[in-house]
Motif scaffolding. Structure first.
Motif, mmCIF file in Angstrom:
data_model
loop_
_atom_site.group_PDB
_atom_site.id
_atom_site.type_symbol
_atom_site.label_atom_id
_atom_site.label_comp_id
_atom_site.label_asym_id
_atom_site.label_seq_id
_atom_site.Cartn_x
_atom_site.Cartn_y
_atom_site.Cartn_z
ATOM 1 N N ARG A 1 -7.743 21.402 -19.192
ATOM 2 C CA ARG A 1 -8.677 21.015 -18.129
ATOM 3 C C ARG A 1 -9.764 20.136 -18.728
ATOM 4 N NH1 ARG A 1 -10.580 23.215 -12.859
ATOM 5 N NH2 ARG A 1 -8.714 24.500 -12.974
ATOM 6 N N TYR A 2 -9.841 18.898 -18.220
ATOM 7 C CA TYR A 2 -10.905 17.975 -18.619
ATOM 8 C C TYR A 2 -12.010 18.121 -17.573
ATOM 9 C CZ TYR A 2 -13.267 13.767 -20.173
ATOM 10 O OH TYR A 2 -14.202 12.879 -20.663
ATOM 11 N N LYS B 1 -12.793 18.793 -5.650
ATOM 12 C CA LYS B 1 -11.776 19.693 -6.182
ATOM 13 C C LYS B 1 -10.932 18.958 -7.231
ATOM 14 C CE LYS B 1 -11.468 22.526 -2.048
ATOM 15 N NZ LYS B 1 -10.619 22.958 -0.940
ATOM 16 N N PRO B 2 -10.339 19.688 -8.160
ATOM 17 C CA PRO B 2 -9.570 19.051 -9.244
ATOM 18 C C PRO B 2 -8.325 18.296 -8.780
ATOM 19 C CG PRO B 2 -10.054 21.339 -9.756
ATOM 20 C CD PRO B 2 -10.432 21.128 -8.326
ATOM 21 N N LEU C 1 -9.992 17.210 -14.152
ATOM 22 C CA LEU C 1 -8.628 16.701 -14.256
ATOM 23 C C LEU C 1 -7.833 17.745 -15.030
ATOM 24 C CD1 LEU C 1 -9.482 13.035 -15.298
ATOM 25 C CD2 LEU C 1 -9.070 13.930 -12.993
ATOM 26 N N ILE C 2 -6.813 18.287 -14.388
ATOM 27 C CA ILE C 2 -5.991 19.324 -15.008
ATOM 28 C C ILE C 2 -4.671 18.695 -15.410
ATOM 29 C CG2 ILE C 2 -4.870 21.557 -14.702
ATOM 30 C CD1 ILE C 2 -6.863 21.987 -12.322
ATOM 31 N N LEU C 3 -4.371 18.742 -16.692
ATOM 32 C CA LEU C 3 -3.098 18.235 -17.190
ATOM 33 C C LEU C 3 -2.189 19.421 -17.467
ATOM 34 C CD1 LEU C 3 -1.215 16.045 -18.286
ATOM 35 C CD2 LEU C 3 -2.410 16.247 -20.477
ATOM 36 N N LEU D 1 -5.020 28.410 -13.020
ATOM 37 C CA LEU D 1 -5.201 27.339 -14.004
ATOM 38 C C LEU D 1 -4.821 25.958 -13.467
ATOM 39 C CD1 LEU D 1 -3.838 28.993 -17.262
ATOM 40 C CD2 LEU D 1 -6.221 28.763 -16.515
ATOM 41 N N ILE D 2 -3.961 25.916 -12.448
ATOM 42 C CA ILE D 2 -3.475 24.623 -11.947
ATOM 43 C C ILE D 2 -3.854 24.367 -10.490
ATOM 44 C CG2 ILE D 2 -1.589 24.474 -13.615
ATOM 45 C CD1 ILE D 2 0.312 25.333 -11.320
ATOM 46 N N GLU D 3 -4.681 25.217 -9.923
ATOM 47 C CA GLU D 3 -5.122 25.044 -8.533
ATOM 48 C C GLU D 3 -5.887 23.724 -8.409
ATOM 49 O OE1 GLU D 3 -4.349 26.327 -5.076
ATOM 50 O OE2 GLU D 3 -4.354 28.000 -6.470
#
Length: 128
Positions: free
Chosen positions: A14-15, A22-23, A86-88, A113-115
């Protein structure tokens, strides 16, 4: 991070942004091409013909994963802070299914973690 089995691990990074929105989930798989019953044996050997590349995995997702990793590293180096996280997620197996599907595993075990508001991915059929 972990996965369905030890050889099918997923990585989530997560950046951090400002949190104003929202991400965004940036999704790419990191596995190699799987066997496929419908595959033509000639496509197992790398071949360049008429300006095109033929062979297993030549149009796969590794470039997208590399671009997103390089972009996040550049953002960090330059001090850029987006208006959202930003979630990679670099996942095991293809996005389209299978017993070790990384996306399914993350949704079942670590959805928090990826929501994200939306996801961006380059998906393709495993046996096209």
């Amino acid at each position: 991070m972990g996965g369905a089995i030890p050889t099918k691990a997923n990585v989530v990074v997560r950046y951090r942004g400002t949190g104003a929105h929202k991400p965004i989930l940036l999704l790419a798989h990191t596995d190699v091409s799987k066997p496929c019953a419908r595959i033509d044996c000639r496509s197992l050997v790398f071949l360049e013909k008429d300006g095109y590349f033929y062979g297993r995995g030549t149009a796969d997702d590794k470039a997208q994963a590399a671009v997103w990793v390089a972009t996040l590293l550049r953002f960090k180096r330059e001090g850029y802070r987006p208006d959202r996280d930003l979630i990679l997620a670099l996942t095991a197996d293809e996005e389209g299914g299978g017993p070790y599907n990384g996306v399914d595993w993350l949704l079942q075990k670590h959805r928090n973690l990826i929501e994200a508001e939306f996801a961006s991915t380059k998906a393709r059929a495993a046996c096209s």
